[in-house]
Design a protein around this motif. Structure first.
Motif, PDB file in Angstrom:
ATOM      1  N   GLN A 137      46.924  51.877  36.896  1.00  0.00           N
ATOM      2  CA  GLN A 137      46.074  51.267  35.881  1.00  0.00           C
ATOM      3  C   GLN A 137      46.422  49.791  35.684  1.00  0.00           C
ATOM      4  OE1 GLN A 137      47.026  54.131  32.776  1.00  0.00           O
ATOM      5  NE2 GLN A 137      44.922  54.911  32.779  1.00  0.00           N
ATOM      6  N   ILE A 138      47.705  49.480  35.704  1.00  0.00           N
ATOM      7  CA  ILE A 138      48.139  48.088  35.536  1.00  0.00           C
ATOM      8  C   ILE A 138      47.622  47.230  36.678  1.00  0.00           C
ATOM      9  CG2 ILE A 138      50.160  46.572  35.557  1.00  0.00           C
ATOM     10  CD1 ILE A 138      51.649  48.855  34.060  1.00  0.00           C
ATOM     11  N   ILE A 139      47.777  47.720  37.897  1.00  0.00           N
ATOM     12  CA  ILE A 139      47.338  46.943  39.070  1.00  0.00           C
ATOM     13  C   ILE A 139      45.824  46.790  39.075  1.00  0.00           C
ATOM     14  CG2 ILE A 139      47.186  46.984  41.590  1.00  0.00           C
ATOM     15  CD1 ILE A 139      50.016  48.278  41.569  1.00  0.00           C
ATOM     16  N   GLU A 140      45.098  47.844  38.717  1.00  0.00           N
ATOM     17  CA  GLU A 140      43.632  47.753  38.665  1.00  0.00           C
ATOM     18  C   GLU A 140      43.179  46.746  37.616  1.00  0.00           C
ATOM     19  OE1 GLU A 140      42.364  51.744  37.940  1.00  0.00           O
ATOM     20  OE2 GLU A 140      42.438  52.335  40.066  1.00  0.00           O
ATOM     21  N   THR A 141      43.829  46.738  36.458  1.00  0.00           N
ATOM     22  CA  THR A 141      43.478  45.779  35.410  1.00  0.00           C
ATOM     23  C   THR A 141      43.797  44.360  35.858  1.00  0.00           C
ATOM     24  OG1 THR A 141      43.952  47.439  33.723  1.00  0.00           O
ATOM     25  CG2 THR A 141      43.843  45.149  32.999  1.00  0.00           C
ATOM     26  N   PHE A 142      44.938  44.188  36.480  1.00  0.00           N
ATOM     27  CA  PHE A 142      45.356  42.879  36.995  1.00  0.00           C
ATOM     28  C   PHE A 142      44.328  42.367  38.006  1.00  0.00           C
ATOM     29  CE2 PHE A 142      49.710  40.690  37.925  1.00  0.00           C
ATOM     30  CZ  PHE A 142      49.110  39.444  37.841  1.00  0.00           C
ATOM     31  N   ALA A 143      43.941  43.231  38.947  1.00  0.00           N
ATOM     32  CA  ALA A 143      42.992  42.833  39.989  1.00  0.00           C
ATOM     33  C   ALA A 143      41.630  42.478  39.399  1.00  0.00           C
ATOM     34  CB  ALA A 143      42.853  43.957  41.014  1.00  0.00           C
ATOM     35  N   ARG A 144      41.233  43.136  38.336  1.00  0.00           N
ATOM     36  CA  ARG A 144      39.954  42.823  37.692  1.00  0.00           C
ATOM     37  C   ARG A 144      40.014  41.507  36.934  1.00  0.00           C
ATOM     38  NH1 ARG A 144      38.727  43.911  32.517  1.00  0.00           N
ATOM     39  NH2 ARG A 144      40.361  45.488  32.324  1.00  0.00           N
ATOM     40  N   ARG A 145      41.064  41.319  36.176  1.00  0.00           N
ATOM     41  CA  ARG A 145      41.133  40.128  35.329  1.00  0.00           C
ATOM     42  C   ARG A 145      41.446  38.852  36.093  1.00  0.00           C
ATOM     43  NH1 ARG A 145      44.863  41.339  30.318  1.00  0.00           N
ATOM     44  NH2 ARG A 145      44.908  39.050  30.422  1.00  0.00           N
ATOM     45  N   VAL A 146      42.052  38.955  37.236  1.00  0.00           N
ATOM     46  CA  VAL A 146      42.352  37.746  38.011  1.00  0.00           C
ATOM     47  C   VAL A 146      41.069  37.052  38.467  1.00  0.00           C
ATOM     48  CG1 VAL A 146      42.465  38.699  40.360  1.00  0.00           C
ATOM     49  CG2 VAL A 146      43.993  36.819  39.712  1.00  0.00           C
ATOM     50  N   LEU A 147      39.950  37.794  38.428  1.00  0.00           N
ATOM     51  CA  LEU A 147      38.658  37.237  38.835  1.00  0.00           C
ATOM     52  C   LEU A 147      37.861  36.699  37.644  1.00  0.00           C
ATOM     53  CD1 LEU A 147      37.580  40.088  41.293  1.00  0.00           C
ATOM     54  CD2 LEU A 147      38.669  37.903  41.871  1.00  0.00           C
ATOM     55  N   GLY A 148      38.423  36.798  36.441  1.00  0.00           N
ATOM     56  CA  GLY A 148      37.701  36.403  35.246  1.00  0.00           C
ATOM     57  C   GLY A 148      37.631  34.899  35.044  1.00  0.00           C
ATOM     58  N   SER A 149      36.878  34.502  34.021  1.00  0.00           N
ATOM     59  CA  SER A 149      36.750  33.083  33.697  1.00  0.00           C
ATOM     60  C   SER A 149      37.972  32.623  32.909  1.00  0.00           C
ATOM     61  CB  SER A 149      35.493  32.846  32.864  1.00  0.00           C
ATOM     62  OG  SER A 149      35.637  33.415  31.570  1.00  0.00           O
ATOM     63  N   HIS A 150      38.174  31.322  32.867  1.00  0.00           N
ATOM     64  CA  HIS A 150      39.310  30.766  32.130  1.00  0.00           C
ATOM     65  C   HIS A 150      39.184  31.082  30.635  1.00  0.00           C
ATOM     66  CE1 HIS A 150      41.467  28.210  35.157  1.00  0.00           C
ATOM     67  NE2 HIS A 150      40.355  28.495  35.835  1.00  0.00           N
ATOM     68  N   GLU A 151      37.995  30.954  30.102  1.00  0.00           N
ATOM     69  CA  GLU A 151      37.783  31.210  28.677  1.00  0.00           C
ATOM     70  C   GLU A 151      38.079  32.670  28.336  1.00  0.00           C
ATOM     71  OE1 GLU A 151      34.172  31.005  25.325  1.00  0.00           O
ATOM     72  OE2 GLU A 151      33.815  30.391  27.408  1.00  0.00           O
ATOM     73  N   PHE A 152      37.585  33.594  29.175  1.00  0.00           N
ATOM     74  CA  PHE A 152      37.809  35.010  28.923  1.00  0.00           C
ATOM     75  C   PHE A 152      39.298  35.334  29.004  1.00  0.00           C
ATOM     76  CE2 PHE A 152      38.414  39.373  30.375  1.00  0.00           C
ATOM     77  CZ  PHE A 152      37.634  40.083  29.462  1.00  0.00           C
ATOM     78  N   GLU A 153      39.966  34.810  30.023  1.00  0.00           N
ATOM     79  CA  GLU A 153      41.386  35.130  30.195  1.00  0.00           C
ATOM     80  C   GLU A 153      42.242  34.570  29.070  1.00  0.00           C
ATOM     81  OE1 GLU A 153      43.573  37.093  32.095  1.00  0.00           O
ATOM     82  OE2 GLU A 153      41.573  37.940  32.165  1.00  0.00           O
ATOM     83  N   PHE A 154      41.883  33.401  28.572  1.00  0.00           N
ATOM     84  CA  PHE A 154      42.630  32.840  27.447  1.00  0.00           C
ATOM     85  C   PHE A 154      42.527  33.776  26.245  1.00  0.00           C
ATOM     86  CE2 PHE A 154      43.456  30.067  23.843  1.00  0.00           C
ATOM     87  CZ  PHE A 154      44.509  29.286  24.291  1.00  0.00           C
ATOM     88  N   ALA A 155      41.301  34.227  25.950  1.00  0.00           N
ATOM     89  CA  ALA A 155      41.095  35.126  24.818  1.00  0.00           C
ATOM     90  C   ALA A 155      41.789  36.471  25.042  1.00  0.00           C
ATOM     91  CB  ALA A 155      39.605  35.333  24.579  1.00  0.00           C
ATOM     92  N   GLU A 156      41.698  37.009  26.239  1.00  0.00           N
ATOM     93  CA  GLU A 156      42.316  38.305  26.526  1.00  0.00           C
ATOM     94  C   GLU A 156      43.841  38.220  26.484  1.00  0.00           C
ATOM     95  OE1 GLU A 156      41.073  41.818  27.476  1.00  0.00           O
ATOM     96  OE2 GLU A 156      40.039  40.739  25.889  1.00  0.00           O
ATOM     97  N   SER A 157      44.388  37.081  26.890  1.00  0.00           N
ATOM     98  CA  SER A 157      45.838  36.908  26.817  1.00  0.00           C
ATOM     99  C   SER A 157      46.305  36.948  25.370  1.00  0.00           C
ATOM    100  CB  SER A 157      46.249  35.588  27.471  1.00  0.00           C
ATOM    101  OG  SER A 157      45.991  35.612  28.860  1.00  0.00           O
TER     102      SER A 157
END
Length: 593
Positions: A137-157
Motif C-alpha cells: 500500500q505504501i509503495i502504491e501510494t508513493f507511485a501514485r503521488r509522485v505523478l501529482g502536481s506541486h500544489e496537490f503534493e504540498f497540500a497532501e504533505s
C-alpha cells in the motif's frame, strides 16, 4: 507515562513544549504557538489547534517542517538516525524488512520525488485506521503521488503531517478511536461484496448478489448490536428499530444507502448506516433506553445505476415511488419487478405503498455522510454541518450549424456548432462563479461524426446547475438559457435545449441543524457550515420530515465515487460522538408524543 489535558493546561510554556516533544519532527515552534490557546477541553480541540498553527505558518516554515521528515526506507533509516517516533512508525509498517526489490523500488521513488518536488515524500504510514499500511500500500501510494502536481503534493504533505501528529498524540494520551475503528471494520467487511473480480474495485448495484450479501451483513450486525426489530422491506431497505423507554414513542429516523457507483468508495452512504448502528450498540451494551426510538434505514438504492429510478428506496418511504418504475429494464433487459421477485421481494405496488411513513410517528431525519469534496480537508476540520442540499437542474442540448471544409470556409462564413457550445461552456463557468452558492458544469460535449478537417455542424452537450436555493438556481438557469439564445442567434445557428431533471433544494431544518452544531461544538471543534452539492437520501425525506446532515472529512483531498475514497478512524469516531451527543440532546428535550 500517559499524558493528560490537565497536565498540558497546567504546564508553563516551556513544559508545554516539552510534553509535546516528538509530535512534530524537530519543530518545537508549533507547540510554542499553540500553548497560547489553552485551556484545551478535548484532545480533538488540541489536534485542530496544532494543525491550525501549521496552516497559518509561513511557506518557509512549512517547507522547513516538511524537510525535517525522513525519507521512507531512506538513508536515515539505514543509518538508524531516525527520531524514536519515526523509527517506530517505519518499523511498524515493515519498512525495515523490505525485500531487495521493495527497497530498490522505494529508493527509486525517493530519488524521483526529491528531484520533482525538492522534498521528502511524507506519508502517515500507520494509515487511516491507525494500525499501519502494508508495504504494498505504501509503495502504491508513493507511485501514485509522485505523478501529482506541486500544489496537490504540498497540500497532501501538510495533511499527512497532521495525520502523523494525530496518531502520535493518540499514543501520548493512550487514546484509541475504538468506535471509529468498529465502523471502519464494518465498512471493510461490506467492501468484500462486489460485482468486480478485482478486490480493489467496488461496485454494488441494486439487488445484485453483492447487494443482497451487504443487506444480509447489515441485518446480522443490527441483531448483534441489540436492535429490537430488524427486517428487509419490500424495496430491499434494511431496517433496524431500537425502541425507546416507551415502545410507542416517536422515533428518530436516520440512515443512508449501501449501493455504490461503479468503482465507488467504501464510505459513501454506508457511513450513515454504520455510525448510528454503533451508537445503538453502545446504548444496548450499557442497557440504556432513550425517551424516543431510533430507526436506522440502510437504503437499498440511491445512485440510480442499475435502473434510472434514482432514490427509489427513500421514495418508497415518502410515498413517491412511481408505479412505472417496476417496468423499467436494466442493461440486461430485466424488469425491476422481476429483479425484486428474484431477490425474494413482492414486487407489487401494494407492498411498496405500505412502506410510506407517517410523519406524526417521527421526530425528524438526520444523516451522516462523507463530504465527497475537498472543503473540510482543505480547512483541516473533521466535521462540517450541512446548511442545505443543493437544488439542481439538468439540461441536454444540441446546436445545429453547417458542416463545411475546414480549409476552404472563411472564418467569417462559418456556422460552427462546437464554437457556440464552447462559448456556452465558458459562460456557464463565469456565471456560476459569480454567485457563491451556485455551481455549473458542462459535463458532456460531443461532436457526432466530427473530423479534424471539418467545421463542426452539430454539437451535443449537457448542462448541470446547482444551488443552495431554488431561486439562485433558477436565476442562473434563466441567464444561461438567454445567453445561449444570443450566442446561437449571433452565429446563425439553430438549437434545442431540453430540461431533463429538476430537483428542489433541501435546506436543513434550523432546529436539527442547531443540534448538529451543538454536538460538534461539544467536541471542542470549530463549527463550519457548508452546503451539499451532491444529492442524498435526506433530499427525499425532506418531503416528509425536518432533516439535517453532518459531513465527515474525506482523505485524499476528499475524493469520492472513487476507490481512493477514505476517512480516518479518528474522524469517524468524532462523527459517532457527535451522533451520540445529538441523541443526548434529544433525550433532555420535551418531545412531542
Amino acid at each position: 507515562m500517559t499524558l493528560t489535558l490537565a497536565q498540558l493546561n497546567a504546564a508553563n510554556p516551556a513544559e508545554f513544549v516539552a510534553l509535546l516533544d516528538g509530535i512534530y519532527e524537530h519543530s518545537p515552534w508549533i507547540a510554542e504557538r499553540a500553548a497560547a490557546q489553552r485551556p484545551f477541553k478535548t484532545l480533538a480541540q488540541l489536534k485542530v489547534a496544532l494543525a491550525a498553527v501549521v496552516r497559518k505558518a509561513t511557506r518557509t516554515e512549512q517547507l522547513g517542517l516538511m524537510r525535517a521528515h525522513p525519507e521512507l526506507a531512506g538513508k536515515a533509516m539505514v543509518a538508524k538516525t531516525l527520531t524514536a517516533e519515526s523509527s517506530q512508525e517505519q518499523n511498524q509498517a515493515g519498512l525495515t524488512h523490505c525485500s531487495p526489490a521493495e527497497f530498490e523500488r522505494l529508493q527509486s521513488l525517493n530519488a524521483t520525488y526529491s528531484e520533482r518536488f525538492g522534498l521528502p515524500f511524507i506519508l502517515a504510514v500507520r494509515g487511516p485506521r491507525g494500525t499501519g499500511l502494508t508495504r504494498t500500500q505504501i509503495i502504491e501510494t508513493f507511485a501514485r503521488r509522485v505523478l501529482g502536481s506541486h500544489e496537490f503534493e504540498f497540500a497532501e504533505s501538510l495533511h499527512n503531517i497532521d495525520r502523523i501528529a494525530e496518531i502520535r498524540l493518540n499514543d501520548k494520551f493512550a487514546q484509541q478511536p475504538l468506535l471509529g475503528q468498529q465502523v471502519w471494520d464494518w465498512a471493510e467487511a461490506l467492501a468484500r461484496h462486489s460485482e468486480e473480480s478485482d478486490p480493489n474495485r467496488l461496485s454494488v448495484t441494486y439487488l445484485s448478489e453483492a447487494h443482497r450479501a451487504c443487506a444480509a451483513d447489515l441485518q446480522g450486525w443490527m441483531r448483534e448490536a441489540g436492535f429490537d426489530e430488524v427486517h428487509q422491506d419490500a424495496v430491499g431497505n434494511v431496517v433496524g428499530i431500537y425502541h425507546g423507554t416507551d415502545p410507542s414513542a416517536r422515533r428518530l429516523l436516520t440512515g443512508s444507502h449501501f449501493d455504490t457507483v461503479r468503482d465507488g468508495g467504501r464510505f459513501d452512504g454506508r457511513l450513515g448506516i454504520l455510525v448510528p448502528l454503533v451508537a445503538v450498540r453502545e446504548l444496548h451494551r450499557t442497557g440504556k433506553r432513550l425517551p424516543f426510538g431510533i430507526e436506522v434505514v440502510g437504503f437499498a438504492e440511491e445512485e440510480g445505476l442499475r435502473y434510472p429510478a434514482t432514490f427509489l428506496a427513500s421514495s418508497a418511504l415518502v410515498g413517491a415511488f412511481e408505479p412505472a418504475w417496476l417496468e423499467q429494464l436494466d442493461a440486461n433487459g430485466i424488469p425491476m419487478r422481476a429483479a425484486m421477485q428474484a431477490a425474494g421481494l413482492p414486487g407489487t405496488m401494494a407492498a411498496i405503498q405500505a412502506l410510506q411513513r407517517d410523519a406524526a410517528r417521527y421526530l425528524g431525519f438526520v444523516e451522516v455522510h462523507i463530504e465527497q469534496g475537498p472543503v473540510l480537508a482543505e480547512l483541516n476540520l473533521p466535521l462540517g454541518v450541512v446548511t442545505s442540499i443543493n437544488g439542481s437542474v439538468r439540461l441536454l442540448g444540441e446546436v445545429l450549424g453547417v458542416a463545411s471544409h475546414a480549409g476552404t470556409t472563411p472564418m467569417n462564413r462559418r456556422h460552427d456548432a462546437l464554437a457556440a457550445a464552447a462559448e456556452l461552456v465558458l459562460y456557464v463557468e463565469e456565471r456560476a462563479s459569480s454567485v457563491k452558492s451556485v455551481v455549473g458544469t458542462v459535463g458532456m460535449l460531443e461532436v457526432p461524426g466530427g473530423s479534424v478537417n471539418v467545421v463542426p455542424g452539430c454539437c451535443r452537450f449537457s448542462v448541470d446547475i446547482r444551488a443552495t436555493t431554488d431561486g439562485a438556481r433558477n436565476t442562473c438557469l434563466a441567464d444561461v438559457w438567454r445567453q445561449f439564445d444570443e450566442i446561437c442567434s449571433d452565429r446563425g445557428l439553430e438549437y434545442s435545449l431540453d430540461e431533463v431533471m429538476r430537483v428542489p433544494a433541501a435546506p436543513s431544518d434550523p432546529d436539527w441543524q442547531h443540534r448538529w452544531e451543538t454536538a460538534v461544538a461539544a467536541l471542542g471543534l470549530p463549527v463550519h457550515h457548508l452546503p451539499s452539492g451532491a444529492g442524498h437520501d435526506a433530499m427525499k425525506l425532506h418531503d416528509l420530515l425536518p432533516q439535517a446532515m453532518l459531513f465527515v472529512r474525506g482523505e485524499n483531498a476528499g475524493i469520492s465515487h472513487n476507490p481512493l475514497e477514505s476517512s480516518t478512524c479518528d474522524d469517524i469516531d468524532l462523527a459517532v460522538q457527535a451522533f451520540q451527543h445529538l441523541l443526548a440532546q434529544l433525550a433532555t428535550e420535551k418531545l412531542p408524543r
